[in-house]
Design a protein around this motif. Structure first.
Motif, PDB file in Angstrom:
ATOM      1  N   LEU A 379      51.388  39.673  41.148  1.00 31.92           N
ATOM      2  CA  LEU A 379      50.682  38.776  40.236  1.00 31.92           C
ATOM      3  C   LEU A 379      51.486  38.527  38.959  1.00 31.92           C
ATOM      4  CD1 LEU A 379      47.020  40.126  40.587  1.00 31.92           C
ATOM      5  CD2 LEU A 379      47.951  38.009  41.525  1.00 31.92           C
ATOM      6  N   ILE A 380      52.137  39.570  38.465  1.00 31.47           N
ATOM      7  CA  ILE A 380      52.979  39.398  37.276  1.00 31.47           C
ATOM      8  C   ILE A 380      54.130  38.444  37.573  1.00 31.47           C
ATOM      9  CG2 ILE A 380      54.610  40.604  35.759  1.00 31.47           C
ATOM     10  CD1 ILE A 380      52.714  43.005  35.836  1.00 31.47           C
ATOM     11  N   ALA A 381      54.689  38.547  38.776  1.00 30.89           N
ATOM     12  CA  ALA A 381      55.780  37.641  39.164  1.00 30.89           C
ATOM     13  C   ALA A 381      55.288  36.190  39.228  1.00 30.89           C
ATOM     14  CB  ALA A 381      56.355  38.071  40.512  1.00 30.89           C
ATOM     15  N   ILE A 382      54.097  35.993  39.766  1.00 31.22           N
ATOM     16  CA  ILE A 382      53.523  34.637  39.809  1.00 31.22           C
ATOM     17  C   ILE A 382      53.300  34.124  38.397  1.00 31.22           C
ATOM     18  CG2 ILE A 382      51.475  33.309  40.457  1.00 31.22           C
ATOM     19  CD1 ILE A 382      51.209  35.143  42.894  1.00 31.22           C
ATOM     20  N   ALA A 383      52.793  34.997  37.522  1.00 30.05           N
ATOM     21  CA  ALA A 383      52.551  34.597  36.134  1.00 30.05           C
ATOM     22  C   ALA A 383      53.859  34.160  35.465  1.00 30.05           C
ATOM     23  CB  ALA A 383      51.909  35.756  35.360  1.00 30.05           C
ATOM     24  N   VAL A 459      51.581  39.608  27.972  1.00 30.75           N
ATOM     25  CA  VAL A 459      50.774  38.439  28.333  1.00 30.75           C
ATOM     26  C   VAL A 459      50.642  38.349  29.850  1.00 30.75           C
ATOM     27  CG1 VAL A 459      50.691  35.920  28.305  1.00 30.75           C
ATOM     28  CG2 VAL A 459      51.332  37.172  26.243  1.00 30.75           C
ATOM     29  N   PHE A 460      51.744  38.549  30.558  1.00 29.70           N
ATOM     30  CA  PHE A 460      51.689  38.523  32.025  1.00 29.70           C
ATOM     31  C   PHE A 460      50.761  39.623  32.549  1.00 29.70           C
ATOM     32  CE2 PHE A 460      56.354  36.921  31.923  1.00 29.70           C
ATOM     33  CZ  PHE A 460      55.909  35.671  31.513  1.00 29.70           C
ATOM     34  N   LEU A 461      50.838  40.807  31.929  1.00 26.37           N
ATOM     35  CA  LEU A 461      49.985  41.921  32.353  1.00 26.37           C
ATOM     36  C   LEU A 461      48.523  41.594  32.087  1.00 26.37           C
ATOM     37  CD1 LEU A 461      49.841  44.796  33.468  1.00 26.37           C
ATOM     38  CD2 LEU A 461      50.139  45.644  31.132  1.00 26.37           C
ATOM     39  N   ASN A 462      48.225  40.980  30.961  1.00 23.31           N
ATOM     40  CA  ASN A 462      46.846  40.569  30.667  1.00 23.31           C
ATOM     41  C   ASN A 462      46.319  39.622  31.736  1.00 23.31           C
ATOM     42  OD1 ASN A 462      46.515  42.046  28.328  1.00 23.31           O
ATOM     43  ND2 ASN A 462      47.139  40.397  26.969  1.00 23.31           N
ATOM     44  N   CYS A 463      47.150  38.668  32.136  1.00 23.61           N
ATOM     45  CA  CYS A 463      46.737  37.709  33.171  1.00 23.61           C
ATOM     46  C   CYS A 463      46.444  38.423  34.488  1.00 23.61           C
ATOM     47  CB  CYS A 463      47.827  36.661  33.382  1.00 23.61           C
ATOM     48  SG  CYS A 463      48.113  35.576  31.977  1.00 23.61           S
ATOM     49  N   ALA A 464      47.368  39.298  34.893  1.00 25.59           N
ATOM     50  CA  ALA A 464      47.228  39.974  36.185  1.00 25.59           C
ATOM     51  C   ALA A 464      46.019  40.904  36.194  1.00 25.59           C
ATOM     52  CB  ALA A 464      48.506  40.750  36.500  1.00 25.59           C
ATOM     53  N   LEU A 465      45.827  41.684  35.134  1.00 28.48           N
ATOM     54  CA  LEU A 465      44.697  42.616  35.097  1.00 28.48           C
ATOM     55  C   LEU A 465      43.364  41.882  35.011  1.00 28.48           C
ATOM     56  CD1 LEU A 465      46.050  45.453  32.757  1.00 28.48           C
ATOM     57  CD2 LEU A 465      45.741  45.522  35.236  1.00 28.48           C
ATOM     58  N   ARG A 481      43.847  31.616  48.703  1.00 28.33           N
ATOM     59  CA  ARG A 481      43.018  30.954  47.699  1.00 28.33           C
ATOM     60  C   ARG A 481      42.994  31.743  46.395  1.00 28.33           C
ATOM     61  NH1 ARG A 481      38.459  30.032  52.249  1.00 28.33           N
ATOM     62  NH2 ARG A 481      39.250  32.123  52.637  1.00 28.33           N
ATOM     63  N   PHE A 482      42.973  33.060  46.511  1.00 26.70           N
ATOM     64  CA  PHE A 482      43.004  33.892  45.308  1.00 26.70           C
ATOM     65  C   PHE A 482      44.314  33.693  44.548  1.00 26.70           C
ATOM     66  CE2 PHE A 482      44.175  37.806  43.106  1.00 26.70           C
ATOM     67  CZ  PHE A 482      43.055  38.024  42.307  1.00 26.70           C
ATOM     68  N   TYR A 483      45.436  33.723  45.285  1.00 26.40           N
ATOM     69  CA  TYR A 483      46.732  33.550  44.637  1.00 26.40           C
ATOM     70  C   TYR A 483      46.878  32.140  44.056  1.00 26.40           C
ATOM     71  CZ  TYR A 483      48.409  38.027  46.416  1.00 26.40           C
ATOM     72  OH  TYR A 483      48.585  39.356  46.660  1.00 26.40           O
ATOM     73  N   LEU A 484      46.360  31.141  44.759  1.00 23.79           N
ATOM     74  CA  LEU A 484      46.430  29.767  44.256  1.00 23.79           C
ATOM     75  C   LEU A 484      45.675  29.640  42.939  1.00 23.79           C
ATOM     76  CD1 LEU A 484      46.996  26.722  44.441  1.00 23.79           C
ATOM     77  CD2 LEU A 484      44.940  26.524  45.885  1.00 23.79           C
ATOM     78  N   PHE A 485      44.477  30.175  42.898  1.00 23.09           N
ATOM     79  CA  PHE A 485      43.686  30.036  41.678  1.00 23.09           C
ATOM     80  C   PHE A 485      44.184  30.954  40.563  1.00 23.09           C
ATOM     81  CE2 PHE A 485      41.046  27.207  43.863  1.00 23.09           C
ATOM     82  CZ  PHE A 485      40.206  26.597  42.934  1.00 23.09           C
ATOM     83  N   PHE A 486      44.852  32.031  40.931  1.00 23.76           N
ATOM     84  CA  PHE A 486      45.500  32.830  39.888  1.00 23.76           C
ATOM     85  C   PHE A 486      46.623  32.021  39.244  1.00 23.76           C
ATOM     86  CE2 PHE A 486      48.981  35.716  38.623  1.00 23.76           C
ATOM     87  CZ  PHE A 486      48.350  36.342  37.554  1.00 23.76           C
ATOM     88  N   ALA A 487      47.392  31.307  40.076  1.00 25.12           N
ATOM     89  CA  ALA A 487      48.450  30.456  39.530  1.00 25.12           C
ATOM     90  C   ALA A 487      47.860  29.362  38.645  1.00 25.12           C
ATOM     91  CB  ALA A 487      49.272  29.856  40.662  1.00 25.12           C
ATOM     92  N   LEU A 488      46.722  28.772  39.062  1.00 25.71           N
ATOM     93  CA  LEU A 488      46.066  27.754  38.243  1.00 25.71           C
ATOM     94  C   LEU A 488      45.540  28.351  36.938  1.00 25.71           C
ATOM     95  CD1 LEU A 488      44.056  25.801  40.981  1.00 25.71           C
ATOM     96  CD2 LEU A 488      46.097  25.020  39.751  1.00 25.71           C
ATOM     97  N   TYR A 489      45.032  29.552  37.047  1.00 26.78           N
ATOM     98  CA  TYR A 489      44.538  30.264  35.851  1.00 26.78           C
ATOM     99  C   TYR A 489      45.667  30.441  34.826  1.00 26.78           C
ATOM    100  CZ  TYR A 489      43.167  34.496  33.217  1.00 26.78           C
ATOM    101  OH  TYR A 489      42.909  35.421  32.238  1.00 26.78           O
ATOM    102  N   LEU A 517      40.587  45.348  27.952  1.00 27.33           N
ATOM    103  CA  LEU A 517      40.617  45.082  29.389  1.00 27.33           C
ATOM    104  C   LEU A 517      40.783  46.384  30.169  1.00 27.33           C
ATOM    105  CD1 LEU A 517      40.718  42.965  31.653  1.00 27.33           C
ATOM    106  CD2 LEU A 517      43.173  42.724  31.217  1.00 27.33           C
ATOM    107  N   ILE A 518      41.716  47.214  29.742  1.00 28.17           N
ATOM    108  CA  ILE A 518      41.928  48.506  30.405  1.00 28.17           C
ATOM    109  C   ILE A 518      40.690  49.386  30.238  1.00 28.17           C
ATOM    110  CG2 ILE A 518      43.313  50.619  30.388  1.00 28.17           C
ATOM    111  CD1 ILE A 518      45.682  48.904  29.498  1.00 28.17           C
ATOM    112  N   GLY A 519      40.088  49.341  29.052  1.00 26.96           N
ATOM    113  CA  GLY A 519      38.880  50.129  28.819  1.00 26.96           C
ATOM    114  C   GLY A 519      37.745  49.733  29.737  1.00 26.96           C
ATOM    115  N   PHE A 520      37.572  48.432  29.970  1.00 28.87           N
ATOM    116  CA  PHE A 520      36.481  47.984  30.843  1.00 28.87           C
ATOM    117  C   PHE A 520      36.773  48.320  32.297  1.00 28.87           C
ATOM    118  CE2 PHE A 520      33.615  44.956  32.908  1.00 28.87           C
ATOM    119  CZ  PHE A 520      32.460  45.181  32.164  1.00 28.87           C
ATOM    120  N   ILE A 521      38.039  48.222  32.704  1.00 27.94           N
ATOM    121  CA  ILE A 521      38.416  48.618  34.063  1.00 27.94           C
ATOM    122  C   ILE A 521      38.156  50.108  34.251  1.00 27.94           C
ATOM    123  CG2 ILE A 521      40.369  48.901  35.642  1.00 27.94           C
ATOM    124  CD1 ILE A 521      41.508  46.291  34.469  1.00 27.94           C
ATOM    125  N   ALA A 522      38.504  50.907  33.244  1.00 29.86           N
ATOM    126  CA  ALA A 522      38.248  52.350  33.317  1.00 29.86           C
ATOM    127  C   ALA A 522      36.753  52.636  33.373  1.00 29.86           C
ATOM    128  CB  ALA A 522      38.884  53.052  32.125  1.00 29.86           C
TER     129      ALA A 522
END
Length: 851
Positions: A379-383, A459-465, A481-489, A517-522
């Motif tokens: 995802l970071i690479a796509i970003a 910034v890339f990490l924020n997008c991916a997470l 579809r997930f990867y496509l919309f991540f790229a659109l995001y 973001l990390i706190g909410f994931i945790a």
């Protein structure tokens, strides 16, 4: 009766004895706190013993009983983490409320200062923060009881000492000493011996105070009793024997230690008598509250009724303190301890306090090397790819992501390379947003380009997470579809009209969002397995985020409120926990802001100044509308409407509609802090909150994955999203963006010029004097002169900088290596080299001049 039987709460009435001790403290302090002249100290304990008075004896009893009960509790459940948490829960909540009452009620009532002066004084916030942390206690509030030699609340002096005893106990147990009983006894006897006979060998916190040096010995006496609870018998014969022994050795050097040992043993005996336990048992334990409020109440009474004597002060203060103690016990202390007890009771083997090392290590290795890590890297690479396409083909039309365009970009280099302590990590803790200052200094160690590169990676990490978080929340499948919309995001984020010209300058918002973001994931990871772990991680990361920047404080508060509404009927503890963690983090952040006199939270800023807060509805509405227009394009409004319509049509479920709207409200609340500052409006702030706002695209993925009949709408959303930058052309070409791009060219020219100019200084044997002329832009390295040291050879010169005539800042002063002068003063400077720059920041010439 053996002591281990006495320690059963059903067999003792120690709460009553603690209360008596707390009241004795009030009794002993009264003579020093009344304002009647020629007061006679009639303390009966002082009259009887001659070497101690009632308040001091009560404190020693507290320490002995604490040593007994705390050690016995620790030995019954020997977990260092739990022990520290329980001790903190017993002391800190009640103390914090007492301090808040002191600052916000007693202080405001009695201070001789005006309200703005009172709250602007750092002593006010030092009193609250330092005393809450029990570190370097602050005794006074500004303008409050200035004539008192004891400060506001003299009783607080024992609390840090008791905490030291707790930590000593935990440390000794951690070393394994308590596994060998004779060794534990030897250590505790050693503490008793040092405390009573050689106090100069104790730590300075005890040795430097004649009132304090006996306290570790008293605590150790209680701990000795607990360590040998299976051997010690509490009965009348033992009490009489100790009384006789103390009387026989009264004239020897053993008098003190024998007296306190005898006194403590007799208290244990009396506290375990059947009549005392059955007939005098009290239903609460208000002693701590009576102790911490007693001195404060006595001070107030002494100033409100200066004509009243000692007896009045003693009786009235005891009554009021008893009421305060009961309220503190039932509404603060007991609920806090029950909450912690519930936390610890619900800990499973996967909980943070009991995690099996091998399982935890295996999970960590799997998360680093497994599919999850590969997915994150993908995802970071796509970003990054979308980032390149957006910048190169849309705006700004070229790819130079590590460039500077503002003076703020020189801050990391200045912090990292400055001499002395002014920009040290320790000093930066006293700055507003201290963790942001730390992050800037950390980035400075990576050089000019590196200080921007790690922010871009963030910034890339924020997008991916964010994408992975929505995958979890919406139960999405990882497919095309997930990867496509991540790229659109990512495309929407990186083509936002003011993204490029602001994101790399706003490290605080980027880091703040990442921590939340990390706190909410945790939170999602731990909440059902370890509520304490979930609370701890969320609290720490929320506090860190708000000490970076306050941008998302309201947004995360709103999210936890929605969480509470959703879970409150299912599990109240699960419902309230995130909100409490965020609230506590916000309180810590607010206290730090007030303590550091943050300009970012300045309630007294002048009308029209950049940080003047305007809470009028009209102003807020106007500013929110401006940020909405700047942040979201018209085509995106249509896209959001299509997705919302599809959610309602497909699910007919208010839950998903509300979830969609929560994402939009998140962005609105992220704009609100800046909307409160209408004279500090900047288009770049419209990017705040868009990480979550634009993530509503993933709702379209959910619909497409679960209901394939929406293919046409799916592709309409894709096309409209791709076309959305067309409605931002005017914004791309607007004055703000074109000006920032012009400044970017100037800064890159300046960086190249200074790199070249300072490089020729490297081989020189001695420092030289340099005159710098021709710079006319408002942004340059001299805005933060310490940054010159970051250039190779930059520290080999003393600079005379001719400031731009349109920005005459700092003229006539010297900072670090730089002297700031006017154009007219240039002829007075004796220099070795002159570095000439043009209006575009290009280095035109390096001229040498002999003095």
């Amino acid at each position: 009766m053996l002591l281990n039987q006495v320690l059963n709460p059903r067999n003792n009435n120690f709460d009553l004895f603690r209360l008596i001790a707390a009241l004795l403290v009030i009794y002993g302090h009264a003579s020093g706190l009344v304002h009647v002249p020629n007061v006679v100290n009639s303390d009966f304990v002082a009259s009887l013993l001659r070497f101690d008075y009632s308040g001091s004896l009560a404190v020693k009893f507290f320490f002995m009983l604490s040593g007994l009960l705390v050690t016995a509790s620790f030995l019954s459940r020997p977990h260092v983490g739990e022990f520290i948490i329980k001790r903190a829960a017993r002391i800190l909540p009640g103390l914090f409320v007492c301090l808040c009452i002191s600052v916000f009620i007693i202080g405001l009532w009695f201070t001789t200062l005006s309200l703005p002066e009172y709250f602007a004084n750092s002593q006010t916030w030092n009193y609250l923060i330092n005393n809450t942390l029990l570190y370097q206690l602050e005794w006074r509030l500004p303008g409050v009881f200035a004539d008192s030699k004891y400060g506001l609340n003299g009783s607080l002096w024992t609390l840090p000492l008791e905490v030291v005893c707790y930590l000593f106990l935990a440390a000794v147990y951690g070393l394994g000493i308590w596994r060998i009983q004779w060794l534990a006894n030897l250590v505790l006897l050693g503490v008793v011996f040092l405390s009573f006979f050689m106090p100069e060998f104790l730590t300075p916190v005890f040795a430097g105070n004649k009132e304090a040096h006996l306290l570790p010995g008293c605590f150790a006496l209680g701990a000795l009793f607990a360590t040998n609870q299976n051997l010690i018998v509490i009965h009348k014969q033992g009490a009489l024997a100790l009384v006789l022994l103390t009387a026989l050795l009264w004239a020897t050097s053993l008098k003190l230690v024998l007296f306190y040992l005898c006194f403590f043993y007799c208290c244990l005996y009396l506290g375990s008598r059947k009549a005392v336990v059955e007939k005098l048992k009290i239903p609460a334990d208000p002693s701590y509250g009576v102790y911490i409020y007693g001195f404060l109440i006595q001070q107030c009474l002494g100033h409100l009724f200066p004509q009243q004597g000692v007896l009045f002060n003693q009786i009235v203060a005891a009554i009021i303190a008893l009421i305060a103690g009961i309220l503190s016990w039932y509404y603060i202390e007991k609920p806090s301890m029950l909450l912690v007890k519930n936390f610890l009771a619900q800990e499973k083997e996967s909980g943070i306090l009991k995690l099996k090392t091998e399982n935890w290590l295996a999970r960590c290795i799997e998360s680093i090397t497994g599919k999850g890590a590969l997915r994150l890297v993908g995802l970071i690479a796509i970003a990054w790819l979308v980032y390149f396409v957006s910048l190169y083909f849309i705006f700004p039309g070229y790819f130079d992501p590590l460039s500077f365009h503002h003076s703020d970009f020189y801050i990391p280099a200045a912090f990292a390379n400055a001499p002395g302590e002014y920009y040290s990590f320790t000093s930066l803790l006293n700055w507003p947003r201290p963790l942001l200052m730390w992050a800037l200094k950390f980035g400075g160690y990576f050089g000019h380009a590196g200080s921007v590169a790690w922010l871009v990676a963030m910034v890339f990490l924020n997008c991916a997470l964010t994408a992975l978080l929505f995958k979890r929340l919406l139960a999405l499948v990882i497919d095309w579809r997930f990867y496509l919309f991540f790229a659109l995001y990512c495309y929407l984020l990186f083509t936002q009209p003011y993204f490029y010209t602001f994101y790399s300058q706003d490290i605080g918002s980027q880091l703040s969002y990442l921590l939340l973001l990390i706190g909410f994931i945790a939170l999602l990871e731990f909440i059902d397995r370890s509520k304490f772990a979930a609370f701890s991680v969320l609290f720490v990361l929320t506090t860190g985020a708000m000490l970076m920047k306050e941008t998302y404080a309201l947004s995360i508060g709103f999210v936890t409120f929605c969480w509470f509404i959703y879970y409150v009927k299912q599990n109240w503890l699960k419902a309230i926990l995130p909100g409490v963690a965020v609230f506590c983090g916000g309180i810590v952040s607010a206290l730090v802001n007030f303590k550091t006199n943050s300009v970012f939270v300045n309630l007294s800023a002048e009308q029209g100044s950049a940080y003047h807060i305007d809470i009028s509805i009209l102003s807020l509405a106007k500013e929110m509308a401006r940020y909405a227009r700047e942040g979201v394009t018209p085509l995106l409004v249509i896209v959001f409407g299509l997705i919302l319509f599809q959610i309602y049509k497909t699910y007919k479920d208010k839950l998903w509609v509300r979830s969609f709207l929560i994402c939009l409200v998140f962005a609105l609340l992220a704009w609100l802090p800046n909307a409160l500052l209408p004279f500090h409006h900047y288009e770049g702030y419209s990017f705040n909150g868009l990480y979550v706002c634009f993530a509503v695209l993933f709702f379209a993925v959910k619909i497409a994955q679960e209901y394939g009949h929406s293919k046409k709408i799916f592709w309409v959303i894709v096309i409209f999203t791709l076309l959305s930058p067309l409605t931002s052309i005017k914004k791309y070409q607007g004055t703000r963006n074109t000006w920032v791009l012009a400044m970017e060219k100037v800064q890159m020219n300046l960086l190249a010029g200074f790199t070249k100019a300072t490089a020729q200084l490297v081989p020189l044997d001695k420092n030289i004097t340099v005159l710098v002329t021709g710079i006319s832009a408002p942004f340059h390295p001299f805005a933060f002169p310490e940054s010159l040291r970051s250039f190779a050879g930059g520290n080999k010169a003393e600079y005379y900088f001719v400031v731009p005539k349109d920005f005459p800042d700092k003229v006539g002063i010297k900072i670090d290596l730089v002297n700031y002068i006017k154009e007219s003063d240039k002829a007075t400077v004796a220099y070795d080299q002159e570095w000439q720059f043009d209006d575009q920041g290009n280095l035109v010439a390096i001229n040498s001049k002999k003095e």
